[in-house]
Structure formats: C-alpha cells, structure tokens
Design a protein around this motif. Structure first.
Motif, PDB file in Angstrom:
ATOM      1  N   PRO A 500       1.226  -1.347  -0.153  1.00 59.64           N
ATOM      2  CA  PRO A 500      -0.159  -0.250   0.296  1.00 59.64           C
ATOM      3  C   PRO A 500       0.758   1.128  -0.291  1.00 59.64           C
ATOM      4  O   PRO A 500       2.229   1.391   0.483  1.00 59.64           O
ATOM      5  CB  PRO A 500      -0.755  -0.385   1.408  1.00 59.64           C
ATOM      6  N   VAL A 523      -4.588   4.143   6.629  1.00 62.50           N
ATOM      7  CA  VAL A 523      -4.719   3.468   8.445  1.00 62.50           C
ATOM      8  C   VAL A 523      -3.282   3.777   8.410  1.00 62.50           C
ATOM      9  O   VAL A 523      -2.476   4.457   8.150  1.00 62.50           O
ATOM     10  CB  VAL A 523      -4.517   2.012   7.716  1.00 62.50           C
ATOM     11  N   LYS A 525      -0.660   3.418  11.100  1.00 58.04           N
ATOM     12  CA  LYS A 525       0.112   2.472  12.230  1.00 58.04           C
ATOM     13  C   LYS A 525       1.245   3.033  12.952  1.00 58.04           C
ATOM     14  O   LYS A 525       2.293   4.136  12.483  1.00 58.04           O
ATOM     15  CB  LYS A 525       1.081   1.234  11.680  1.00 58.04           C
ATOM     16  N   LEU A 532       7.393  -4.493  17.543  1.00 56.98           N
ATOM     17  CA  LEU A 532       6.773  -6.382  16.068  1.00 56.98           C
ATOM     18  C   LEU A 532       5.353  -6.341  15.541  1.00 56.98           C
ATOM     19  O   LEU A 532       4.822  -6.443  15.073  1.00 56.98           O
ATOM     20  CB  LEU A 532       7.402  -7.653  16.758  1.00 56.98           C
ATOM     21  N   HIS A 533       4.877  -5.766  17.162  1.00 56.45           N
ATOM     22  CA  HIS A 533       3.323  -6.720  16.345  1.00 56.45           C
ATOM     23  C   HIS A 533       2.372  -5.212  17.144  1.00 56.45           C
ATOM     24  O   HIS A 533       2.070  -5.315  18.370  1.00 56.45           O
ATOM     25  CB  HIS A 533       2.698  -7.497  16.972  1.00 56.45           C
ATOM     26  N   LYS A 534       2.086  -4.445  15.976  1.00 57.08           N
ATOM     27  CA  LYS A 534       1.588  -2.632  16.462  1.00 57.08           C
ATOM     28  C   LYS A 534       0.153  -3.325  16.557  1.00 57.08           C
ATOM     29  O   LYS A 534      -0.083  -2.596  17.777  1.00 57.08           O
ATOM     30  CB  LYS A 534       1.418  -2.216  15.250  1.00 57.08           C
ATOM     31  N   SER A 535      -1.021  -4.364  16.872  1.00 55.24           N
ATOM     32  CA  SER A 535      -2.061  -4.096  16.897  1.00 55.24           C
ATOM     33  C   SER A 535      -1.973  -4.714  18.466  1.00 55.24           C
ATOM     34  O   SER A 535      -3.257  -4.711  18.831  1.00 55.24           O
ATOM     35  CB  SER A 535      -3.246  -5.537  16.607  1.00 55.24           C
ATOM     36  N   VAL A 540      -3.394   0.180  15.611  1.00 55.99           N
ATOM     37  CA  VAL A 540      -2.971   0.324  14.161  1.00 55.99           C
ATOM     38  C   VAL A 540      -4.463   0.829  14.392  1.00 55.99           C
ATOM     39  O   VAL A 540      -5.724   0.055  15.003  1.00 55.99           O
ATOM     40  CB  VAL A 540      -2.795  -1.721  13.114  1.00 55.99           C
ATOM     41  N   VAL A 542      -7.478   1.008  11.167  1.00 55.97           N
ATOM     42  CA  VAL A 542      -7.880   0.986  10.144  1.00 55.97           C
ATOM     43  C   VAL A 542      -9.072   2.328   9.414  1.00 55.97           C
ATOM     44  O   VAL A 542      -9.600   2.183  10.865  1.00 55.97           O
ATOM     45  CB  VAL A 542      -8.530  -0.290   9.081  1.00 55.97           C
ATOM     46  N   MET A 578      -5.478   2.443   2.298  1.00 56.63           N
ATOM     47  CA  MET A 578      -6.206   1.074   2.896  1.00 56.63           C
ATOM     48  C   MET A 578      -6.468   0.549   2.238  1.00 56.63           C
ATOM     49  O   MET A 578      -7.490   0.806   1.139  1.00 56.63           O
ATOM     50  CB  MET A 578      -7.938   2.080   3.424  1.00 56.63           C
ATOM     51  N   VAL A 579      -6.320  -0.724   2.188  1.00 57.92           N
ATOM     52  CA  VAL A 579      -6.428  -1.714   1.110  1.00 57.92           C
ATOM     53  C   VAL A 579      -8.004  -2.068   0.870  1.00 57.92           C
ATOM     54  O   VAL A 579      -7.886  -2.696   1.985  1.00 57.92           O
ATOM     55  CB  VAL A 579      -4.893  -2.931   0.643  1.00 57.92           C
ATOM     56  N   GLU A 585      -6.705 -12.668   4.308  1.00 55.90           N
ATOM     57  CA  GLU A 585      -4.965 -12.716   4.783  1.00 55.90           C
ATOM     58  C   GLU A 585      -4.491 -13.470   4.519  1.00 55.90           C
ATOM     59  O   GLU A 585      -5.357 -14.019   5.790  1.00 55.90           O
ATOM     60  CB  GLU A 585      -5.315 -11.898   6.206  1.00 55.90           C
ATOM     61  N   ILE A 607      -3.906 -11.501  12.257  1.00 55.95           N
ATOM     62  CA  ILE A 607      -3.665 -10.846  13.849  1.00 55.95           C
ATOM     63  C   ILE A 607      -4.005 -13.018  14.342  1.00 55.95           C
ATOM     64  O   ILE A 607      -2.943 -13.099  15.419  1.00 55.95           O
ATOM     65  CB  ILE A 607      -4.054 -10.231  14.177  1.00 55.95           C
ATOM     66  N   ASN A 677       2.972 -10.537   6.520  1.00 51.94           N
ATOM     67  CA  ASN A 677       1.353 -10.329   7.174  1.00 51.94           C
ATOM     68  C   ASN A 677       0.914  -9.187   7.474  1.00 51.94           C
ATOM     69  O   ASN A 677       0.905  -8.869   8.142  1.00 51.94           O
ATOM     70  CB  ASN A 677       1.869 -11.295   8.525  1.00 51.94           C
ATOM     71  N   PRO A 678      -0.821  -9.187   6.988  1.00 53.82           N
ATOM     72  CA  PRO A 678      -0.764 -10.215   5.766  1.00 53.82           C
ATOM     73  C   PRO A 678      -0.484 -10.250   4.654  1.00 53.82           C
ATOM     74  O   PRO A 678      -0.719  -8.750   4.502  1.00 53.82           O
ATOM     75  CB  PRO A 678      -2.431  -9.719   6.026  1.00 53.82           C
ATOM     76  N   VAL A 691       0.205  -6.223   2.998  1.00 52.14           N
ATOM     77  CA  VAL A 691      -0.158  -4.791   3.826  1.00 52.14           C
ATOM     78  C   VAL A 691       1.096  -5.227   5.207  1.00 52.14           C
ATOM     79  O   VAL A 691       1.087  -3.822   5.563  1.00 52.14           O
ATOM     80  CB  VAL A 691      -1.317  -5.269   4.568  1.00 52.14           C
TER      81      VAL A 691
HETATM   82  P1  ADP Z   1       0.697  -6.208  12.703  1.00 54.46           P
HETATM   83  O1  ADP Z   1       0.724  -7.465  12.585  1.00 54.46           O
HETATM   84  O2  ADP Z   1       1.923  -5.477  14.008  1.00 54.46           O
HETATM   85  O3  ADP Z   1      -0.547  -6.276  14.067  1.00 54.46           O
HETATM   86  P2  ADP Z   1      -0.143  -4.995  10.526  1.00 54.46           P
HETATM   87  O4  ADP Z   1       0.120  -4.088   9.614  1.00 54.46           O
HETATM   88  O5  ADP Z   1      -0.362  -6.216  10.687  1.00 54.46           O
HETATM   89  O6  ADP Z   1       0.071  -4.782  12.210  1.00 54.46           O
HETATM   90  O7  ADP Z   1      -1.823  -4.480  10.758  1.00 54.46           O
HETATM   91  C1  ADP Z   1      -3.019  -5.800  11.659  1.00 54.46           C
HETATM   92  C2  ADP Z   1      -4.307  -5.475  10.263  1.00 54.46           C
HETATM   93  O8  ADP Z   1      -4.866  -4.535  10.631  1.00 54.46           O
HETATM   94  C3  ADP Z   1      -3.927  -6.600   9.290  1.00 54.46           C
HETATM   95  O9  ADP Z   1      -4.160  -7.408   9.415  1.00 54.46           O
HETATM   96  C4  ADP Z   1      -5.071  -6.165   8.822  1.00 54.46           C
HETATM   97  O10 ADP Z   1      -5.911  -7.135   8.953  1.00 54.46           O
HETATM   98  C5  ADP Z   1      -4.993  -4.955   8.764  1.00 54.46           C
HETATM   99  N1  ADP Z   1      -4.320  -4.035   8.004  1.00 54.46           N
HETATM  100  C6  ADP Z   1      -3.565  -2.889   8.483  1.00 54.46           C
HETATM  101  N2  ADP Z   1      -2.687  -2.683   7.074  1.00 54.46           N
HETATM  102  C7  ADP Z   1      -3.867  -2.059   6.522  1.00 54.46           C
HETATM  103  C8  ADP Z   1      -4.200  -1.044   4.921  1.00 54.46           C
HETATM  104  N3  ADP Z   1      -2.773  -0.901   4.979  1.00 54.46           N
HETATM  105  N4  ADP Z   1      -5.432  -1.693   4.689  1.00 54.46           N
HETATM  106  C9  ADP Z   1      -6.479  -2.434   5.334  1.00 54.46           C
HETATM  107  N5  ADP Z   1      -5.813  -2.998   6.357  1.00 54.46           N
HETATM  108  C10 ADP Z   1      -5.055  -3.496   6.892  1.00 54.46           C
END
Ligand code: ADP
Ligand code: MG
Length: 700
Positions: A500, A523, A525, A532-535, A540, A542, A578-579, A585, A607, A677-678, A691
């Motif tokens: 993206p 989105v 972030k 490492l794991h943002k959510s 994160v 969206v 935003m995708v 995923e 996730i 991932n994803p 993404v």
């Molecule tokens: P992390 O894995 O570090 O928690 P991600 O960038 O993978 O962070 O974001 C977590 C989730 O948010 C993704 O699995 C996806 O479902 C959604 N997401 C993140 N970025 C986007 C995007 N640009 N467009 C659509 N969905 C997104």
C-alpha cells in the motif's frame, strides 16, 4: 565403498580385551568368536597370555601386522593414547566402544575433541565413542556387545541409541529378520549418519537403509546427499524430538511456529526420506521394501477368507488415499470359474471360510494378472479347514512370478504359526493387521511417487537486488537487526511485491496531510523499532475517513502506547492507503533453521495466525510445485479455493509470492526471519498486496 573395513575387515584387534566374563572387553571378543568371524582376531591385553584359548598380545606393534579394524574398550582417559598408538601403527579404521566422552560433560567433550584431532591428523576413521559397535552378518562379523549375530539380509541399520539397537537386534533375531549391517553410531564424533548412509547407498548387499536418529550433524549435506541416495534405495528413519537451539528465541510469527521438528520434517520430505513413527512401523516398511518389488501405482487388491478383515483393509485403503482396485470383467469371470458360487469375485475377493490353499493360489494368481492391480494383500483367518502353511507356500510361489508386491496378513497366532514361518522364509512380509499392511503399501507408493517426481526447477524472478543490498548493508553497519515495516516493504517491493502507498509522519498535522494526499480511507500504524506486533498495543487504526479522524487517532496512539510500552522508542506513525479488497489475509514467512537453512512458511494470516496455527512449511528454494503443495497442505486452502459459492482467490499469485520470498532469502543469507502478514489476496487476476512486513537480520 569408503568404510568397507568396518564391515568386512580381514583382521580385527580388540584393545582392552578382557578375561573377565561380563566385562565389555570379554563380551565383544566372545561375540566376534561366536559369530564365526573368519578373519584374524587379535586380543590385546598386556596382562594376559590368552583369553578363552585365543593368544593375547601386549600391544599393537607385537602383532607384526596392521589390523584392518581396531576395537577400543579401554577407559576414556586412555583412549587418546591408544589413538596415538593406532596412528603410529597406521591403523585406518576403529570402533571406540568406550563411554565417558561428550555425553558426560565438558571434561568428556575435551577428551573427545582430542581423540578426533589425533584421528584426523592420522587419517583414521572411527565409529563412536560411546557406542555398541558394528555388526555385519554377511561377513559373520559381530564387533559389538549388542546381542547375537542376526541372519544376513538386505536391511542396513544405523542407530544413535545403543539401547535401541540392542532391542532391535533382539526383535529381529526373534523374528528371523535379516540385516546387511547394523551400526551403533554413539556420539558420532567422526563417522556420522550421512557417512554411513552414503556407504550403504553404494553397498551391493544393502537394499534398504533404516535408522534411528536424534539429530543430524550437517543438515545441508544431509538433504543434498540423502536426496541422491533415496533415488536409488529407500531410507527409512525414526527421528525422536529434542529441542533445537534457535527456534525458541524467535520473535517472528514464522519463528515461533517453526520448531526444530518442522525443519526435520521438511528436510526428510525434500530428501525423499520415509519417516517412521515406531519401531514396528519401521520394520513393517523395511521388510516390504527389502523383499518386494515397488508398486507401479496405488491400486490395491485384497484376497481374504473372511468378510471382516477384508472390510478393514478396504477402509484403510480409502483412508490412506490409496485406490481400491476395480477388477476387470475378465478377471471376475476367471475368478467365478475357479471359486465356489458363494464367493465374492469383486475386490475384496472373498475365497470363503472353507478355502484351502488351492483357492488362495488361483485367486492370487488371477488377481495379480489383472492390469488394474498394482499390489495385493492376502488376508487369512484361521478357520476350521484353513491350511496356513500350504496357503503361505502357494502365495509365495505366485508372488515370485508376478513382479508385483504381495503383502500377507495372517491373523491369529498358534494356528497360523507354520504359515508365518513359510512366509518369512520365502520373503513375503507378514503384517499383524490389515491396516499395517495398507500403511506399508502407502509408504511404498509414496516413495514411488517421490522417485518419479518431476525435476525441480526453481524459477528466478528479475528483481532489484542492489536496492536490498544497500538497505541490508546499512542496517548491519548500524547494528540494527530489525527492519521495520517501512523499509521491509522497500525490500519486498524490490522483489516484486505490491504494497500500500504511504509515508511516515511525526506529527498529527503531517499525518493528516499525508492522508489527504493519499485519499481516504487510510490506516495509521505506529512506527517504532521496538514494537513488533503493532495491533497488540493498539498501534493499528484502520478505516480513518477524515483529516480529523487521522489527527485524533494520532494523538490517541501517542498518548496510549507509551503507557503500554514505556521502553519503546516511538518514532512516529505510518500513514497508509487502506487496501480495499474483499480478499483473504494470508501469511508468507521464513525462519532460518540453524541446521537446514531457510524454512518457508505459508498459512492463514492476519492477527489470528498464532491462534489457528494452520501453517505449512518447506525448505527454500521453492519450486512452483513446492509452493503449490504448501498451500494444499493447509486447511486454509479450501477457503482460498472458494467454498459454497464464494469466489476463490488467486492461488497462483500466492504461490508466486512464496517463490519470490524464497528467492529473496536464498539470495540474502543475512535475513534471519521475515513475515509478510497479512498478504491480502483477491480474486484471480487481481494484484495481491503485502500490507505488513517485517524482516530481521543476523550478521554473517
Ligand atoms: P501488526 O501485524 O503489527 O499488528 P498490521 O500492519 O499487520 O500490524 O495490521 C494489523 C491488521 O490490520 C492487518 O492484519 C489487516 O487486517 C489490517 N490492516 C493493516 N494495514 C492495512 C491496510 N493498509 N489496509 C487494510 N487493512 C490493513
Ligand atoms: Mg501484521
């Protein structure tokens, strides 16, 4: 064969031979004698003139010749000195039985290293230490204290556990199973499993290589060489677990899902090694491979004198994915002619409870003549008139003529004993249940499938390697081992992935501006090398639809995340397009196994990956077929293909993504782990989007 002197020596010296019954130095000498070894035996013991009538020598020089093989049983602290003497005497092959080396701790390890050093310098090859020895029935050599010499046969056995080897020997001797050689490799300080597999690979009397291993010394060499040997002879291995260093301390999804065992599994698959779950299974397989021709295909016919076991076999054939052979009309007509009217002439062919040997004989012959039959299982239950012995003779006679594998399953004990003996003598493998026979045929047909697999062709994509080089070099130079989302994406873009659009912002205002330029929704972030794991930390957000929402989201993250992760160095946020796809995923990952190298992963992404654990692994480099097979090996695959009217996604695009990452990690050994991932994939023909990505490095 390079290690010939271990199996067929012209003379054997036993250093540490003993007069005392029960001592290893006595037992080995007696085993050598009892086995009927025809070469010269030199017991070496300075304190004895003779042992049980065998002339003793004080040391190696007094032999007046160099023995082909030297067995060492002296205590650990004297082994290095003995090795020096052997070096002087120009000995080339040794078996070190003595324990008390690496397995007991640092001091033992040091001793072992010294022994290895001396051996290498002198060009001596040795098996052990801490082992049971070597047995070579066709040369009547029992240079071990594992048990009695088994009958000669065509199975070679390698064991990393001495105790297990002793058990196998006992089992084999009780059942008359023959071996070409058995080797207890102990600590494998010099000769290791691969040396032996290679030796047995080119040994004429060995048709099947089997073994029990706890680890593999050189993973890459193993995969490379075992793959070549598997093409000639089946390799059947039992591998016990054991934690592997490296897999534990992983930070990526792939790393935490890939235990050491997964890498072994993939390595075995790549090399065509057949993995066995138990001693029984290993013997079931080994006997069939040793005595029967390989099946041309998966179609199995069953001949039985009772309905029940026939159905059990049919069920097992179905379950294992083999094919239940459909007999031709001609075959059925011929069977009808020979069998009573009540008999079943369809597969499973039921010759009825009162069948004598003659009915089995004609049924087996007619069935094996059918081109729709690749293999047969002959089931027998002891009923009033059953002739177990004569039936065994008849089946063996037919089987020899037809060139197709025939497996027997005579159920029972005392009443079938004479039959079992005939089967054994005539090389028809016998199974204690229809399932075991079917499992064995399955292993055989899988092996055939592996042997006839298409040649591996790894596709090379044109990529921007320079770009990745510069990012990787800069990180390593600065001691940064984790590459965050933004630059990880630059790397994968250079290898052909779409990501993206987006940029980094350090203030709410900047974030809003970027969002404005990208177009809504966006989105947000969190951007931090320490997260490492943002959510997990609320990093994160969206579906932000206005500048105001972007500003608010920014402020909220900057307020909350430092509270959750006070130690994290937060650099700002990534504002991302935003995708918008109805896609699925998935995750594409790699974890570099310390033993076997880059291990690719595919699975259901997002996730949930670590919760669902629906993932498949395979060693890079991947071919298109490997990548496709990884997909097929997950449950996710069914969803990806499309279920219940839902449109499927672009499977080939995922397979291509896997191959591109495979190329990336093959070209950059500095990449220790990575995840995309994803990876969002849509309908066939649409471009999948990476993404999120993270990459971690290690210094090479
Ligand atoms: P992390 O894995 O570090 O928690 P991600 O960038 O993978 O962070 O974001 C977590 C989730 O948010 C993704 O699995 C996806 O479902 C959604 N997401 C993140 N970025 C986007 C995007 N640009 N467009 C659509 N969905 C997104
Ligand atoms: Mg992610």
């Amino acid at each position: 064969m390079g290690l010939q002197s271990f199996f067929n020596p012209k003379s054997v010296a036993v250093i540490g031979a003993s007069r005392q019954k029960g001592k290893v130095g006595y037992e080995i000498l007696m085993n050598l004698v009892a086995g009927g070894y025809a070469g010269k035996i030199f017991p070496i013991n300075p304190k004895a003139d003779d042992i049980e009538g065998l002339k003793c020598y004080p040391d190696l020089p007094s032999l007046g010749e160099t023995p082909d093989l030297v067995i060492v049983i002296v205590p650990a602290q004297f082994v290095a000195a003995v090795m020096e003497e052997c070096a002087k005497a120009r000995v080339k092959s040794m078996i070190i039985i003595t324990a008390g080396f690496k397995e007991v701790g640092p001091e033992g390890k040091r001793l072992e290293e010294e022994v290895v050093r001396i051996a290498r310098r002198a060009g001596i090859r040795f098996i052990g230490p801490n082992c049971l020895g070597v047995i070579s029935p066709s040369h009547k050599l029992n240079a071990s204290f594992g048990g009695d010499l088994p009958v000669p046969g065509s199975i070679a056995y390698i064991s990393q556990s001495g105790a297990l080897l002793a058990a196998i020997l006992d089992l084999a001797n009780a059942n008359g199973i023959g071996f070409s050689s058995l080797v207890s490799i102990g600590n494998k300080a010099d000769v290791n499993e691969l040396d032996l597999i290679e030796a047995f690979g080119s040994q004429r009397e060995t048709k099947v290589i089997a073994g029990y291993l706890e680890n593999i010394t050189d993973g890459n060499a193993f995969v490379r060489e075992a793959e070549i040997i598997s093409g000639k002879k089946p390799i059947l291995l039992m591998k016990s677990g054991g934690t592997e260093a490296g897999a534990k301390a992983a930070s990526s999804h792939t790393g935490s899902l890939a235990g050491g065992e997964v890498a072994y599994e993939s390595a075995f698959q790549r090399a065509g090694v057949i993995r066995c779950e138990s001693i029984k299974e290993q013997f079931d397989f080994a006997q069939a491979f040793a005595s029967q021709p390989l099946p041309k295909g998966p179609k199995v016919a069953v001949i039985t004198n009772a309905g029940g076991p026939g159905i059990m076999a049919a069920d097992a054939i179905e379950q294992k994915g083999l094919t239940f052979a459909r007999l031709s009309d001609e075959t059925k007509a011929k069977l009808a002619q020979k069998l009573p009217a009540a008999a079943n002439v369809h597969n499973p062919v039921d010759v009825l409870g009162d069948a004598l040997a003659d009915r089995y004989e004609s049924a087996t012959e007619i069935v094996l003549d059918d081109p729709n039959v690749d293999s047969a299982i002959v089931l027998l239950t002891p009923q009033a008139m059953t002739q177990a012995k004569e039936t065994a003779e008849a089946v063996a006679k037919i089987a020899k003529k037809k060139g197709k594998p025939v497996l027997a399953c005579f159920l029972g004990a005392g009443k079938v004993a004479a039959g079992l003996q005939v089967l054994r003598q005539s090389g028809i493998p016998q199974y204690d249940s229809p399932e075991s026979a079917v499992t064995t045929l399955h292993a055989m047909s899988e092996y055939v499938r592996w042997r006839t697999r298409p040649k591996r062709v790894v596709r090379l994509f044109s990529v921007n390697r320079r770009k990745v080089e510069s990012i990787v070099e800069r990180h390593l130079r600065q001691g940064l081992l984790d590459i965050g989302e933004a630059e990880a994406k630059d790397i994968i873009e250079a290898y052909g992935f779409a990501t993206p659009k987006g940029s980094i912002a350090t203030t709410a205002e900047q974030a809003a501006n970027i969002a404005q330029q990208l177009g809504f929704p966006v989105v947000l972030k969190i951007w931090s090398p320490d997260i490492l794991h943002k959510s997990d930390v609320g990093g994160v957000k969206v579906g932000l639809n206005s500048e105001q929402q972007v500003r608010d989201a920014f402020d909220l993250m900057m307020y909350r995340i430092p509270k959750k992760k006070p130690e994290a160095n937060i650099l700002g946020v990534l504002v991302q397009e935003m995708v918008r796809t109805s896609g699925k995923e998935v995750i594409i990952g790699m974890h570099r196994d310390p033993r076997f190298g880059p291990l690719m992963m595919f699975g259901m992404g997002g996730i949930m990956v670590e919760v669902l654990k629906d993932v498949a692994f395979y060693l890079a480099p991947l071919t298109a077929e490997d990548a496709k097979q990884m997909l097929v090996n997950t449950k996710t695959y069914q969803i990806l293909k499309g279920v219940r009217g839902q449109e499927g996604v672009d499977i080939d695009a995922i397979a291509e993504g896997l191959q591109r990452v495979s190329q990336l990690v093959t070209e950059f050994p500095e990449i220790k782990e990575m995840d995309i991932n994803p990876y969002v994939v849509g309908a066939p023909g649409t471009t999948p989007i990476a993404v999120d990505a993270r990459i971690s490095l290690e210094k090479k």
